[in-house]
Design a protein around this motif. Structure first.
Motif, mmCIF file in Angstrom:
data_model
loop_
_atom_site.group_PDB
_atom_site.id
_atom_site.type_symbol
_atom_site.label_atom_id
_atom_site.label_comp_id
_atom_site.label_asym_id
_atom_site.label_seq_id
_atom_site.Cartn_x
_atom_site.Cartn_y
_atom_site.Cartn_z
ATOM 1 N N ARG A 95 40.054 38.121 43.771
ATOM 2 C CA ARG A 95 40.042 39.428 43.084
ATOM 3 C C ARG A 95 38.686 39.737 42.471
ATOM 4 N NH1 ARG A 95 45.864 39.829 40.114
ATOM 5 N NH2 ARG A 95 47.004 40.410 41.991
ATOM 6 N N GLN A 96 38.029 38.744 41.932
ATOM 7 C CA GLN A 96 36.713 38.965 41.346
ATOM 8 C C GLN A 96 35.689 39.281 42.431
ATOM 9 O OE1 GLN A 96 35.167 35.731 39.000
ATOM 10 N NE2 GLN A 96 33.756 37.069 37.906
ATOM 11 N N ILE A 97 35.766 38.593 43.559
ATOM 12 C CA ILE A 97 34.865 38.869 44.679
ATOM 13 C C ILE A 97 35.072 40.299 45.161
ATOM 14 C CG2 ILE A 97 34.292 38.270 47.069
ATOM 15 C CD1 ILE A 97 35.188 35.362 46.316
ATOM 16 N N GLU A 98 36.328 40.720 45.221
ATOM 17 C CA GLU A 98 36.676 42.052 45.715
ATOM 18 C C GLU A 98 36.298 43.160 44.739
ATOM 19 O OE1 GLU A 98 38.286 45.109 48.029
ATOM 20 O OE2 GLU A 98 37.974 43.032 48.595
ATOM 21 N N ASN A 99 36.657 42.985 43.467
ATOM 22 C CA ASN A 99 36.561 44.086 42.512
ATOM 23 C C ASN A 99 35.383 44.021 41.557
ATOM 24 O OD1 ASN A 99 39.018 45.209 43.469
ATOM 25 N ND2 ASN A 99 40.152 43.714 42.256
ATOM 26 N N ARG A 100 34.807 42.839 41.390
ATOM 27 C CA ARG A 100 33.711 42.706 40.421
ATOM 28 C C ARG A 100 32.580 41.858 40.992
ATOM 29 N NH1 ARG A 100 38.295 41.356 37.480
ATOM 30 N NH2 ARG A 100 37.495 39.328 36.932
ATOM 31 N N SER A 101 32.137 42.225 42.177
ATOM 32 C CA SER A 101 31.093 41.439 42.845
ATOM 33 C C SER A 101 29.811 41.397 42.021
ATOM 34 C CB SER A 101 30.817 41.965 44.248
ATOM 35 O OG SER A 101 30.365 43.293 44.208
ATOM 36 N N HIS A 102 29.569 42.416 41.198
ATOM 37 C CA HIS A 102 28.376 42.398 40.347
ATOM 38 C C HIS A 102 28.425 41.227 39.361
ATOM 39 C CE1 HIS A 102 31.370 44.673 38.083
ATOM 40 N NE2 HIS A 102 30.705 44.349 36.986
ATOM 41 N N GLU A 103 29.618 40.863 38.881
ATOM 42 C CA GLU A 103 29.757 39.705 38.004
ATOM 43 C C GLU A 103 29.509 38.405 38.761
ATOM 44 O OE1 GLU A 103 33.246 41.694 35.197
ATOM 45 O OE2 GLU A 103 33.677 39.868 36.311
#
Length: 116
Positions: A95-103
């Motif tokens: 989910r982080q890779i998908e939705n918050r790649s900037h993080e």
């Protein structure tokens, strides 16, 4: 039964040929030195493990954690062994890779930055 190095190499090669969706997305961020000129390699054998992405220069491992990572104790033992070999392990849920790649990018940059 302990996997042999030959088996691990064969498995890593198969994984490079058919990456899962989030590994493909992560590779799109890391390949060709796109991130700060860092050279990452994918699906590499280190000891008895296959890591998703590794930058050997910075001893940095990046893992895309999908549903197959449902055993936190096994992941912790793996991370401890890799740390004992001098690697830092960063894990990112799908989910982080998908939705918050900037993080994800910011965390990788910070991990690879020179320590002062």
């Amino acid at each position: 039964m302990k996997p042999t190095n030959e088996w691990l190499q064969s498995r890593a090669k198969a994984m490079r040929r058919a990456p899962v969706l989030y590994e493909r997305r992560m590779w799109a961020l890391l390949r060709d030195r796109r991130l700060e000129g860092l050279k990452f390699r994918r699906q590499k054998v280190i000891g008895r493990y296959i890591v998703d992405f590794v930058c050997f220069r910075h001893r940095l491992i990046v893992e895309a954690d999908g549903p197959q990572h449902d055993d936190p104790e096994a992941d912790a033992a793996r991370d401890d062994w890799l740390a004992a070999q001098g690697f830092r392990v960063l894990r990112f849920p799908n989910r982080q890779i998908e939705n918050r790649s900037h993080e994800v990018i910011a965390a990788i940059r910070a991990a690879a930055a020179p320590q002062t």
